[in-house]
Design a protein around this motif. Structure first.
Motif, PDB file in Angstrom:
ATOM      1  N   SER A 305       0.807  -1.223   0.000  1.00 53.48           N
ATOM      2  CA  SER A 305       0.000   0.000   0.000  1.00 53.48           C
ATOM      3  C   SER A 305       0.837   1.268   0.000  1.00 53.48           C
ATOM      4  CB  SER A 305      -0.916   0.021   1.233  1.00 53.48           C
ATOM      5  OG  SER A 305      -0.145   0.192   2.413  1.00 53.48           O
ATOM      6  N   ARG A 307       1.925   2.603   2.714  1.00 51.21           N
ATOM      7  CA  ARG A 307       1.651   3.297   3.970  1.00 51.21           C
ATOM      8  C   ARG A 307       2.387   2.611   5.114  1.00 51.21           C
ATOM      9  NH1 ARG A 307      -4.700   5.070   3.836  1.00 51.21           N
ATOM     10  NH2 ARG A 307      -4.684   5.996   1.758  1.00 51.21           N
ATOM     11  N   ARG A 308       2.473   3.327   6.235  1.00 53.10           N
ATOM     12  CA  ARG A 308       3.107   2.749   7.411  1.00 53.10           C
ATOM     13  C   ARG A 308       2.059   2.024   8.254  1.00 53.10           C
ATOM     14  NH1 ARG A 308       8.308   4.148   7.477  1.00 53.10           N
ATOM     15  NH2 ARG A 308       8.631   3.169   9.502  1.00 53.10           N
ATOM     16  N   ARG A 309       2.505   0.928   8.885  1.00 48.12           N
ATOM     17  CA  ARG A 309       1.612   0.108   9.696  1.00 48.12           C
ATOM     18  C   ARG A 309       2.311  -0.289  10.988  1.00 48.12           C
ATOM     19  NH1 ARG A 309      -0.182  -4.974   6.227  1.00 48.12           N
ATOM     20  NH2 ARG A 309      -1.425  -5.290   8.114  1.00 48.12           N
ATOM     21  N   ALA A 364      -6.571   2.498   0.299  1.00 45.02           N
ATOM     22  CA  ALA A 364      -5.408   2.949  -0.468  1.00 45.02           C
ATOM     23  C   ALA A 364      -5.805   3.534  -1.821  1.00 45.02           C
ATOM     24  CB  ALA A 364      -4.434   1.791  -0.670  1.00 45.02           C
TER      25      ALA A 364
END
Length: 465
Positions: A305, A307-309, A364
């Protein structure tokens, strides 16, 4: 209060947290630099170092016989390798500007400041303990450390009643429900989501639901716990939702975890949307030259994606530690990110996922196709071929693989690794269909179930071009 200082002849590395990430970092740094070049001081507030939190449900359930089997390396073994590991010592303050940490000996209460040249924050995660009435009553347990596991086992041994309620149905909740069934308890799982295992899409989570009920577990979905009820003795007696009460002699909280970053926040270090520390690919805390962070207290980049998780897994923590240890020891290493792979089981039902769920892909902004297939773990004619279901997500225009979920019997779970590699390589589902996977009737049908799903996904993507 005393101050210990770094000698002029060598650097000092201070590590806060003595489990996977912290002690992997210590061990790797020690391999790269000897005690004459690098002093390593590590603080751990618990009784154990380098243990497998992931193994606790299997210890509680009796699959792992002894607690010490979950300990990869004892404090004594670390000390023999030239690491000054101080157990039962809690770091209470990080003075990043002054290059020092304050610690307290939990046995004596003595406090001291310890200076550092390089700092590693590996404080892990803490179980989510919602602010419910009664949540701190005797008989209510979180499960994150070996101390937690031992306390729960001790409670189970002396509890006369045999009714257990598990709050939450993620990995820990599901695994603890099975462990309690094995212990002879009557188990109810109260879950706020539509189906258990919210890391799966609901249609795949339904398969887990059915398997849990098949074990004799009572599933209560779409239910929010409002309070923990206690008896005259102050111990837990029931778990209440808006609609019902569920009797309980013991309660296990399996709601999940949050990064343990209170110290980092107080020190002004950068945190992400999930409350985890933000680092670069070398695991160095953003904006701080001599501070690193890894394990469950840090956020990671999702390679699918972008993005940070926050993903609390020992696999990541150990890799973070290796990267940090290499960098603080004078070498160079990076941790590029994750694709979100995880595997678990309920009795003989294997549950696996990697990449994005449908709601992740929507969040996303991706357009995608989903396909689901049913297949078997072996050639259909071979004895003990077990069924499995594979769900696959692919990006609509490009055909790029976005995610895979697998639920099935023996041989299902580790097939997710095929998809994990494909995601990391940013393969399309069409490219996946040509993968040269191992085949023989005892191991797989001619077309492996993951490749059957890929073929179906290719068709779905082509129809929408």
């Amino acid at each position: 209060m005393s101050m210990s200082r770094t000698s002029s002849s060598r650097e000092r590395l201070v590590i806060v947290g003595g489990d996977a990430a912290g002690m992997s970092a210590a061990s790797q740094a020690r391999r790269m630099k000897g005690p004459e070049e690098l002093e390593i001081v590590a603080f751990e507030r618990g009784h154990f170092s380098s243990f497998s939190a992931c193994g606790i449900p299997y210890w509680v359930g009796g699959d792992v016989a002894e607690r010490d089997q979950l300990i990869a390396r004892s404090p004594e073994e670390h000390r023999e390798r030239g690491i000054d590991l101080r157990m039962r010592t809690e770091v209470t303050e990080l003075d990043v500007a002054g290059g020092r940490v304050r610690s307290r000996d939990l046995e004596s209460g003595a406090e001291e400041w310890t200076s550092y040249d390089k700092l590693v924050i590996a404080t892990g995660a803490r179980p989510i303990r919602p602010p419910l009435p009664g949540v701190d009553a005797p008989g209510v347990h979180g499960v994150q450390t070996l101390d937690d596991g031992q306390t729960l086992i001790d409670t189970l041994a002396r509890t006369q009643g045999r009714r257990a309620v598990v709050v939450g149905a993620g990995y820990i909740g599901v695994e603890m429900a099975e462990a309690l069934i094995k212990r002879g308890y009557e188990v109810t799982v109260v879950n706020r989501s539509r189906e258990p295992m919210a890391t799966l899409d609901p249609d795949m989570g339904r398969l887990v639901h059915e398997a849990m009920e098949g074990l004799g577990i009572t599933m209560v979905n779409d239910a929010e716990v409002t309070k923990i009820l206690t008896g005259e003795d102050g111990r837990v007696r029931a778990v209440a939702t808006e609609d019902a009460e569920y009797p309980a002699d013991v309660v296990v909280l399996g709601i999940g975890v949050r990064p343990e970053t209170a110290l980092a926040k107080a020190a002004g270090l950068p945190l992400g949307d999930y409350g985890g520390l933000l680092t670069d690919q070398a695991m160095r805390v953003r904006g701080y030259e001599n501070v690193w962070a890894g394990g469950d207290c840090a956020e990671v980049l999702d390679l699918v994606s972008g993005r940070r998780r926050h993903i609390a897994l020992g696999t990541h923590a150990n890799k973070h530690g290796q990267v940090i240890g290499a960098n603080v020891g004078g070498g160079y290493a990076t941790f590029p990110g994750v694709v979100g792979t995880a595997v678990s089981k309920v009795c003989d039902l294997e549950i696996a996922r990697t990449g994005l769920r449908e709601k992740d892909a929507r969040r996303a902004g991706l357009q995608f196709e989903t396909v689901t297939i049913e297949s078997t773990s072996r050639a259909g004619y071979y004895p003990d071929a077990a069924p499995m279901k594979v769900k696959m997500l692919a990006e609509r225009r490009t055909g790029r693989l976005l995610g895979v979920q697998i639920v099935g019997r023996e041989g299902a779970g580790k097939r997710v690794d095929i998809a994990a590699v494909a995601l990391t390589a940013r393969m399309t589902v069409e490219q996946m269909t040509t993968l040269d996977l191992g085949y023989a009737p005892p191991f797989s049908p001619v077309w492996d179930p993951v490749l059957v799903a890929a073929r179906k996904a290719v068709t779905a993507v082509r129809l929408r071009r």
